[in-house]
Design an enzyme around this catalytic site. Structure first.
Site, PDB file in Angstrom:
ATOM      1  N   SER A   1     -20.675  40.064 -11.955  1.00  0.00           N
ATOM      2  CA  SER A   1     -19.925  38.967 -11.348  1.00  0.00           C
ATOM      3  C   SER A   1     -20.450  37.624 -11.841  1.00  0.00           C
ATOM      4  CB  SER A   1     -20.020  39.020  -9.820  1.00  0.00           C
ATOM      5  OG  SER A   1     -19.407  40.188  -9.325  1.00  0.00           O
TER       6      SER A   1
ATOM      7  N   ARG B   1     -26.199  36.604  -1.794  1.00  0.00           N
ATOM      8  CA  ARG B   1     -26.620  36.679  -3.196  1.00  0.00           C
ATOM      9  C   ARG B   1     -27.665  35.623  -3.550  1.00  0.00           C
ATOM     10  NH1 ARG B   1     -24.476  40.384  -1.791  1.00  0.00           N
ATOM     11  NH2 ARG B   1     -22.586  41.391  -2.554  1.00  0.00           N
TER      12      ARG B   1
ATOM     13  N   GLU C   1     -23.115  33.402  -9.671  1.00  0.00           N
ATOM     14  CA  GLU C   1     -23.891  34.538  -9.196  1.00  0.00           C
ATOM     15  C   GLU C   1     -24.832  35.006 -10.293  1.00  0.00           C
ATOM     16  OE1 GLU C   1     -23.130  39.150  -7.791  1.00  0.00           O
ATOM     17  OE2 GLU C   1     -21.943  37.563  -6.849  1.00  0.00           O
TER      18      GLU C   1
END
Length: 300
Positions: free
Chosen positions: A224, A175, A293
């Site tokens: 998220s 990510r 994130e």
């Protein structure tokens, strides 16, 4: 601070220029203050020109895509926004080779590949962001990410000029990438494999079902909040710490998935961010150093 050149460019090319534009409507979380200026080009040609003008004049500016993994301060912001979304970009497919412009939605790219019987992107279709945003954060799901398939990335430098870079030129992780240091994502090229259309559709629908059953995508959410620590689940950690469904004002961690922050009404940035920070501090006290994130834009 003069915005005259940007305003003239947008007026002459059919784009949008506004001062003190509220950003909440452009994010899935629906939280965000007023930007110093707002530029929404109509085409990639005018986007390149706008990027050059912004850098030439030294205007503080950030790039906004679909705003699906982003929390923005609801104060007046000390920077402008260049909105790269749904301009004149497209997806092009020749055999197994796929190119897609950064302003296209990732889901649209996936569906175009399915229609051409290309397999590989089934796990990514439900990710709600743009192609450019997906590249910047190396978006993924169920063990796959966009850089499993990307062969090259065309970028625009600070003058708006194009160049091509390759995955080996980048730092790519879970990510995250460092692609912003090279410039603005303009286009990607991918290599996929031929498959059977019926099998592709079945596989894509199964991943859709899993995400719909486990994640609150119909709510106003930034997705998220935290990355999963290696070998662990951020959602499981937060649930064990009692954050599932925990609220502060109208901001809450979802009852469906503990790692999703939801705006259940008129949540403020202060409530949403302080709730996320409380969760991060509690996790750290248990030995888990959670990293965001979602991207967080403060007012300066």
């Amino acid at each position: 601070m003069s915005f005259d050149a940007l305003e003239r460019l947008m007026n002459s090319t059919g784009g949008i220029f506004r001062e003190r534009e509220p950003l909440a409507p452009f994010t899935s979380l629906k939280i965000g203050g007023r930007s110093l200026f707002y530029v929404k080009p109509r085409s990639w040609g005018s986007a390149s020109e706008a990027l050059g003008l912004i850098n030439e004049t030294g205007l503080p500016c950030r790039v906004l895509g679909r705003g699906t993994n982003l929390m923005i301060s609801d104060a007046d912001l000390g920077f402008g926004v260049l909105h790269i979304l749904r301009m004149d970009g497209s997806v092009n497919i020749e055999g197994n080779a796929v190119t897609a412009d950064a302003d296209v939605l990732l889901g649209e790219l996936c569906r175009e590949s399915f229609q051409n019987s290309l397999t590989g992107l089934e796990t990514l279709e439900m990710i709600p962001g743009s192609v450019g945003g997906a590249v910047v954060m190396n978006a993924g799901a169920y063990g796959k990410s966009v850089f499993n398939f990307i062969r090259s990335v065309t970028i625009l430098d600070e003058l708006g000029k194009e160049s091509t870079i390759f995955p080996d030129d980048l730092e790519i992780g879970y990510r995250r990438t460092n692609i912003k240091k090279f410039g603005l994502v303009r286009r990607i090229s991918m290599s996929l494999k031929k498959g059977v259309r019926k099998d592709i559709d079945i596989k894509a629908r199964e991943f859709q079902r899993k995400r719909n059953e486990s994640q609150p995508w119909k709510a106003r959410t930034a997705g998220s909040v935290f990355k999963n620590p290696e070998g662990e689940s951020a959602g499981r950690i937060l649930e064990e710490l009692g954050f599932k469904g925990k609220a502060r004002g109208d901001a809450r961690f979802s009852e469906m998935h503990s790692n999703f922050l939801v705006n259940s009404g008129n949540a403020s940035f202060a409530d949403a961010f302080s709730l996320a920070e409380e969760a991060r501090a509690r996790a750290l006290s248990r030995g888990y150093a959670l990293e965001y994130e979602m991207e967080v834009w403060n007012s300066d």
